[in-house]
Design an enzyme around this catalytic site. Structure first.
Site, PDB file in Angstrom:
ATOM      1  N   ASP A  32      14.466  -0.193   1.786  1.00  0.00           N
ATOM      2  CA  ASP A  32      15.066  -0.245   3.125  1.00  0.00           C
ATOM      3  C   ASP A  32      16.133  -1.348   3.092  1.00  0.00           C
ATOM      4  O   ASP A  32      17.252  -1.112   2.641  1.00  0.00           O
ATOM      5  CB  ASP A  32      13.912  -0.535   4.097  1.00  0.00           C
ATOM      6  CG  ASP A  32      14.281  -0.486   5.559  1.00  0.00           C
ATOM      7  OD1 ASP A  32      15.473  -0.492   5.867  1.00  0.00           O
ATOM      8  OD2 ASP A  32      13.386  -0.460   6.405  1.00  0.00           O
ATOM      9  N   LYS A  39       0.808  -1.206   0.000  1.00  0.00           N
ATOM     10  CA  LYS A  39       0.000   0.000   0.000  1.00  0.00           C
ATOM     11  C   LYS A  39       0.845   1.263   0.000  1.00  0.00           C
ATOM     12  O   LYS A  39       0.388   2.337  -0.325  1.00  0.00           O
ATOM     13  CB  LYS A  39      -0.887   0.002   1.258  1.00  0.00           C
ATOM     14  CG  LYS A  39      -1.838  -1.163   1.344  1.00  0.00           C
ATOM     15  CD  LYS A  39      -2.581  -1.113   2.721  1.00  0.00           C
ATOM     16  CE  LYS A  39      -3.431  -2.339   2.903  1.00  0.00           C
ATOM     17  NZ  LYS A  39      -4.020  -2.384   4.270  1.00  0.00           N
ATOM     18  N   GLY A  40       2.098   1.117   0.416  1.00  0.00           N
ATOM     19  CA  GLY A  40       2.921   2.287   0.719  1.00  0.00           C
ATOM     20  C   GLY A  40       3.136   3.271  -0.418  1.00  0.00           C
ATOM     21  O   GLY A  40       3.248   4.471  -0.196  1.00  0.00           O
ATOM     22  N   PHE A  92      12.610   5.521  11.353  1.00  0.00           N
ATOM     23  CA  PHE A  92      11.313   5.023  10.910  1.00  0.00           C
ATOM     24  C   PHE A  92      10.466   6.195  10.436  1.00  0.00           C
ATOM     25  O   PHE A  92      10.133   7.099  11.202  1.00  0.00           O
ATOM     26  CB  PHE A  92      10.594   4.241  12.016  1.00  0.00           C
ATOM     27  CG  PHE A  92       9.421   3.514  11.456  1.00  0.00           C
ATOM     28  CD1 PHE A  92       9.604   2.361  10.702  1.00  0.00           C
ATOM     29  CD2 PHE A  92       8.138   4.004  11.618  1.00  0.00           C
ATOM     30  CE1 PHE A  92       8.529   1.700  10.129  1.00  0.00           C
ATOM     31  CE2 PHE A  92       7.048   3.349  11.052  1.00  0.00           C
ATOM     32  CZ  PHE A  92       7.248   2.200  10.311  1.00  0.00           C
ATOM     33  N   ARG A 113      -0.888   7.065   6.676  1.00  0.00           N
ATOM     34  CA  ARG A 113      -0.551   7.065   5.243  1.00  0.00           C
ATOM     35  C   ARG A 113      -1.079   8.326   4.570  1.00  0.00           C
ATOM     36  O   ARG A 113      -0.588   8.748   3.541  1.00  0.00           O
ATOM     37  CB  ARG A 113      -1.193   5.857   4.542  1.00  0.00           C
ATOM     38  CG  ARG A 113      -0.638   4.516   4.953  1.00  0.00           C
ATOM     39  CD  ARG A 113      -1.155   3.439   4.006  1.00  0.00           C
ATOM     40  NE  ARG A 113      -1.059   2.108   4.571  1.00  0.00           N
ATOM     41  CZ  ARG A 113       0.025   1.350   4.533  1.00  0.00           C
ATOM     42  NH1 ARG A 113       1.120   1.786   3.967  1.00  0.00           N
ATOM     43  NH2 ARG A 113       0.021   0.135   5.061  1.00  0.00           N
ATOM     44  N   GLU A 119       7.862   2.181  -5.860  1.00  0.00           N
ATOM     45  CA  GLU A 119       7.871   1.807  -4.442  1.00  0.00           C
ATOM     46  C   GLU A 119       7.935   3.070  -3.582  1.00  0.00           C
ATOM     47  O   GLU A 119       8.348   4.143  -4.055  1.00  0.00           O
ATOM     48  CB  GLU A 119       9.128   0.962  -4.153  1.00  0.00           C
ATOM     49  CG  GLU A 119       8.879  -0.482  -3.824  1.00  0.00           C
ATOM     50  CD  GLU A 119       8.171  -0.726  -2.497  1.00  0.00           C
ATOM     51  OE1 GLU A 119       7.282   0.056  -2.099  1.00  0.00           O
ATOM     52  OE2 GLU A 119       8.501  -1.713  -1.862  1.00  0.00           O
ATOM     53  N   ASP A 120       7.571   2.932  -2.321  1.00  0.00           N
ATOM     54  CA  ASP A 120       7.690   4.067  -1.401  1.00  0.00           C
ATOM     55  C   ASP A 120       9.112   4.225  -0.881  1.00  0.00           C
ATOM     56  O   ASP A 120       9.674   5.301  -0.874  1.00  0.00           O
ATOM     57  CB  ASP A 120       6.695   3.933  -0.233  1.00  0.00           C
ATOM     58  CG  ASP A 120       6.780   2.567   0.471  1.00  0.00           C
ATOM     59  OD1 ASP A 120       7.545   1.688   0.023  1.00  0.00           O
ATOM     60  OD2 ASP A 120       6.067   2.391   1.470  1.00  0.00           O
ATOM     61  N   ASP A 155       3.257   3.997   6.622  1.00  0.00           N
ATOM     62  CA  ASP A 155       2.371   3.884   7.787  1.00  0.00           C
ATOM     63  C   ASP A 155       3.099   3.544   9.071  1.00  0.00           C
ATOM     64  O   ASP A 155       4.220   3.027   9.060  1.00  0.00           O
ATOM     65  CB  ASP A 155       1.325   2.801   7.529  1.00  0.00           C
ATOM     66  CG  ASP A 155       1.943   1.402   7.589  1.00  0.00           C
ATOM     67  OD1 ASP A 155       2.944   1.169   6.874  1.00  0.00           O
ATOM     68  OD2 ASP A 155       1.441   0.562   8.366  1.00  0.00           O
ATOM     69  N   LYS A 201      16.782   4.217   1.735  1.00  0.00           N
ATOM     70  CA  LYS A 201      17.478   4.107   3.030  1.00  0.00           C
ATOM     71  C   LYS A 201      18.710   3.234   2.805  1.00  0.00           C
ATOM     72  O   LYS A 201      18.773   2.077   3.241  1.00  0.00           O
ATOM     73  CB  LYS A 201      16.517   3.437   4.021  1.00  0.00           C
ATOM     74  CG  LYS A 201      16.525   4.008   5.416  1.00  0.00           C
ATOM     75  CD  LYS A 201      15.693   3.149   6.374  1.00  0.00           C
ATOM     76  CE  LYS A 201      14.345   3.721   6.688  1.00  0.00           C
ATOM     77  NZ  LYS A 201      13.571   2.890   7.662  1.00  0.00           N
TER      78      LYS A 201
HETATM   79  P1  IMP Z   1      12.548  -3.541   2.409  1.00  0.00           P
HETATM   80  O1  IMP Z   1      12.045  -4.832   1.837  1.00  0.00           O
HETATM   81  O2  IMP Z   1      13.246  -3.763   3.746  1.00  0.00           O
HETATM   82  O3  IMP Z   1      13.393  -2.738   1.466  1.00  0.00           O
HETATM   83  O4  IMP Z   1      11.296  -2.677   2.827  1.00  0.00           O
HETATM   84  C1  IMP Z   1      10.338  -2.340   1.956  1.00  0.00           C
HETATM   85  C2  IMP Z   1       9.024  -2.026   2.626  1.00  0.00           C
HETATM   86  O5  IMP Z   1       9.102  -1.878   4.050  1.00  0.00           O
HETATM   87  C3  IMP Z   1       8.568  -0.687   2.116  1.00  0.00           C
HETATM   88  O6  IMP Z   1       7.846  -0.849   0.941  1.00  0.00           O
HETATM   89  C4  IMP Z   1       7.718  -0.175   3.252  1.00  0.00           C
HETATM   90  O7  IMP Z   1       6.387  -0.626   3.102  1.00  0.00           O
HETATM   91  C5  IMP Z   1       8.311  -0.769   4.485  1.00  0.00           C
HETATM   92  N1  IMP Z   1       9.190   0.214   5.179  1.00  0.00           N
HETATM   93  C6  IMP Z   1      10.540   0.241   5.184  1.00  0.00           C
HETATM   94  N2  IMP Z   1      11.018   1.286   5.895  1.00  0.00           N
HETATM   95  C7  IMP Z   1       9.922   1.940   6.355  1.00  0.00           C
HETATM   96  C8  IMP Z   1       9.744   3.132   7.147  1.00  0.00           C
HETATM   97  O8  IMP Z   1      10.701   3.818   7.581  1.00  0.00           O
HETATM   98  N3  IMP Z   1       8.468   3.495   7.401  1.00  0.00           N
HETATM   99  C9  IMP Z   1       7.386   2.775   6.948  1.00  0.00           C
HETATM  100  N4  IMP Z   1       7.507   1.677   6.204  1.00  0.00           N
HETATM  101  C10 IMP Z   1       8.767   1.249   5.913  1.00  0.00           C
END
Ligand code: IMP
Length: 179
Positions: free
Chosen positions: A102, A42-43, A152, A165, A98-99, A159, A131
């Site tokens: 991370d 959803k992000g 965060f 959101r 993507e949002d 969210d 990030k």
């Molecule tokens: P990754 O797989 O660790 O790269 O994370 C991807 C998903 O984790 C993103 O699409 C977000 O939905 C969620 N996410 C990662 N960091 C944050 C944050 O700081 N705030 C909120 N959601 C996050």
């Protein structure tokens, strides 16, 4: 978590200005060719809808839903495809939206999924936030809006336990405020 404890990182104006610049870069790259924009729910919903308004090629929007978070602020380390039904993307220009990248596990999952299932004309990965410091995989977005610290972040699609959101800006809370 109290919304009054949020510190603003990117204002609505900063976000919108940067999104327009990203769209300009993409308009140059695609040069009028058709694009399938794949929004990761959803992000990325806020970012994707604002970004595509500035893209000027023929464009179709697709939505997929993944999950990796445990509910509040920690990633499970495992990506689940909640709904990943897509049309035939063979020979198409695919832009994944993507949002935030991370750990990079979600981005890697998606790029592997695309490679395994389709021979696209091009696959580009765009994330509003990057990030980099939290990365555990080797993936890098082709486009990103802002590099961010390991905090965060909340708002504009991101969210906290399903909430916030809808904020027009992105903020962060100190760890103590999240407990
Ligand atoms: P990754 O797989 O660790 O790269 O994370 C991807 C998903 O984790 C993103 O699409 C977000 O939905 C969620 N996410 C990662 N960091 C944050 C944050 O700081 N705030 C909120 N959601 C996050």
């Amino acid at each position: 978590m109290n919304i009054n404890n949020l510190k603003i990182l990117f204002t609505e104006e900063q976000l919108q200005e940067r999104i327009k610049k990203l769209a300009e870069e993409m308009n140059k790259f695609y040069n009028g060719e058709e694009v399938y924009a794949v929004c990761v729910l959803k992000g990325a919903v806020m970012f994707a809808t604002d970004l595509v308004k500035h893209l000027d090629m023929p464009l179709k929007m697709e939505f997929i839903r993944l999950s990796s978070y445990n509910g509040n602020t920690s990633t499970s380390g495992k990506v689940n495809a909640v709904d990943i039904s897509l049309p035939d993307l063979n020979g198409k220009n695919v832009l994944i939206i993507e949002d935030i990248v991370d750990t990079g596990l979600t981005a890697k999952f998606l790029l592997d999924f695309m490679n395994c299932n389709f021979h696209t004309k091009s696959t580009k990965f765009c994330s509003l936030l990057d990030k980099k410091i939290a990365r555990v995989t080797e993936v890098e977005p082709d486009y990103y809006g802002f590099e961010v610290d390991d905090k965060f972040l909340i708002g504009y699609g991101l969210d906290y336990d399903g909430y916030y959101r809808n904020l027009r800006y992105i903020g962060y809370a100190e760890k103590s405020a999240l407990e």
